[in-house]
Write a protein that holds these residues in place. Structure first.
Motif, short mmCIF file in Angstrom:
data_model
loop_
_atom_site.label_atom_id
_atom_site.label_comp_id
_atom_site.label_asym_id
_atom_site.label_seq_id
_atom_site.Cartn_x
_atom_site.Cartn_y
_atom_site.Cartn_z
N VAL A 82 33.25 39.64 34.08
CA VAL A 82 34.38 40.29 33.39
C VAL A 82 35.56 40.28 34.35
CG1 VAL A 82 35.20 42.47 32.41
CG2 VAL A 82 32.88 41.70 31.95
N TYR A 83 36.75 40.12 33.79
CA TYR A 83 37.97 40.00 34.59
C TYR A 83 39.02 40.99 34.13
CZ TYR A 83 35.92 35.61 36.00
OH TYR A 83 35.08 34.67 36.50
N SER A 84 39.91 41.31 35.05
CA SER A 84 41.09 42.10 34.77
C SER A 84 42.27 41.14 34.87
CB SER A 84 41.21 43.22 35.80
OG SER A 84 42.47 43.83 35.72
N LEU A 85 43.24 41.28 33.96
CA LEU A 85 44.44 40.48 34.06
C LEU A 85 45.64 41.32 33.69
CD1 LEU A 85 44.91 38.14 31.06
CD2 LEU A 85 42.78 39.35 31.32
N ARG A 86 46.75 41.03 34.33
CA ARG A 86 47.97 41.81 34.13
C ARG A 86 48.74 41.25 32.93
NH1 ARG A 86 51.65 42.29 39.14
NH2 ARG A 86 51.83 40.07 38.80
N LEU A 87 49.05 42.14 31.97
CA LEU A 87 49.83 41.74 30.80
C LEU A 87 51.27 42.25 30.89
CD1 LEU A 87 47.26 42.19 27.90
CD2 LEU A 87 47.80 40.14 29.23
N SER A 88 51.50 43.23 31.74
CA SER A 88 52.85 43.70 32.01
C SER A 88 52.80 44.37 33.38
CB SER A 88 53.34 44.69 30.94
OG SER A 88 52.77 45.96 31.12
N GLN A 89 53.93 44.86 33.85
CA GLN A 89 53.93 45.53 35.15
C GLN A 89 53.00 46.73 35.14
OE1 GLN A 89 57.98 46.31 36.31
NE2 GLN A 89 57.53 45.58 38.36
N ARG A 90 52.87 47.36 33.99
CA ARG A 90 52.10 48.59 33.89
C ARG A 90 50.73 48.41 33.24
NH1 ARG A 90 53.21 52.65 29.82
NH2 ARG A 90 51.64 54.17 30.31
N ILE A 91 50.56 47.39 32.42
CA ILE A 91 49.37 47.27 31.57
C ILE A 91 48.48 46.12 32.00
CG2 ILE A 91 48.57 46.86 29.21
CD1 ILE A 91 51.19 48.17 28.26
N ARG A 92 47.18 46.43 32.10
CA ARG A 92 46.16 45.40 32.38
C ARG A 92 45.20 45.34 31.20
NH1 ARG A 92 46.60 43.36 37.34
NH2 ARG A 92 44.65 42.22 37.30
N ALA A 93 44.56 44.19 31.07
CA ALA A 93 43.51 44.00 30.07
C ALA A 93 42.22 43.67 30.80
CB ALA A 93 43.88 42.87 29.11
N VAL A 94 41.11 43.99 30.18
CA VAL A 94 39.79 43.60 30.67
C VAL A 94 39.25 42.61 29.65
CG1 VAL A 94 37.45 44.39 31.17
CG2 VAL A 94 39.42 45.77 31.89
N ALA A 95 38.76 41.46 30.15
CA ALA A 95 38.36 40.38 29.26
C ALA A 95 37.27 39.54 29.90
CB ALA A 95 39.57 39.51 28.93
N PHE A 96 36.67 38.67 29.08
CA PHE A 96 35.71 37.71 29.60
C PHE A 96 35.84 36.41 28.84
CE2 PHE A 96 33.48 39.81 26.17
CZ PHE A 96 32.72 38.83 25.56
#
Length: 104
Positions: free
Chosen positions: A69-83
């Protein structure tokens, strides 16, 4: 731009992801949607090299298919967790509190 067949395909169907996504403020929503559009234009190799998304493995989590599972930045403030699941990037959750993506 990547060829259509090798582009990342997004799965935004996780209820946990949608619960947060549909409650974002207008400015946050615009930023996240813009990032999702950019993701759709990338292939997997480009995503791994892209410095803006800050793609990071989360060692303490495993996806339902057993992959990382990975974390990725979608904005300066918001991250998503995905695979990754084949050609799909399955977004599990969205975290307006940037650091909460690491606490799951």
């Amino acid at each position: 731009m990547a060829a259509a067949s090798s582009r990342i395909r997004l799965d935004l169907n996780s209820p946990e992801f949608q619960d947060v996504f549909f409650h974002l403020q207008a400015d946050e929503l615009k930023q996240v949607v813009a990032s999702l559009r950019r993701l759709r234009e990338l292939d997997w190799n480009s995503l791994h090299r892209h410095t803006g998304f800050c793609w990071e493995g989360l060692e303490h989590l495993k996806a339902p298919n057993g992959t990382k599972v990975y974390s990725l930045r979608l904005s300066q403030r918001i991250r998503a967790v995905a695979f990754r699941d084949g050609e799909f990037l399955r977004l599990i959750s969205l975290h307006p509190d940037h650091d909460s993506a690491y606490e799951r």
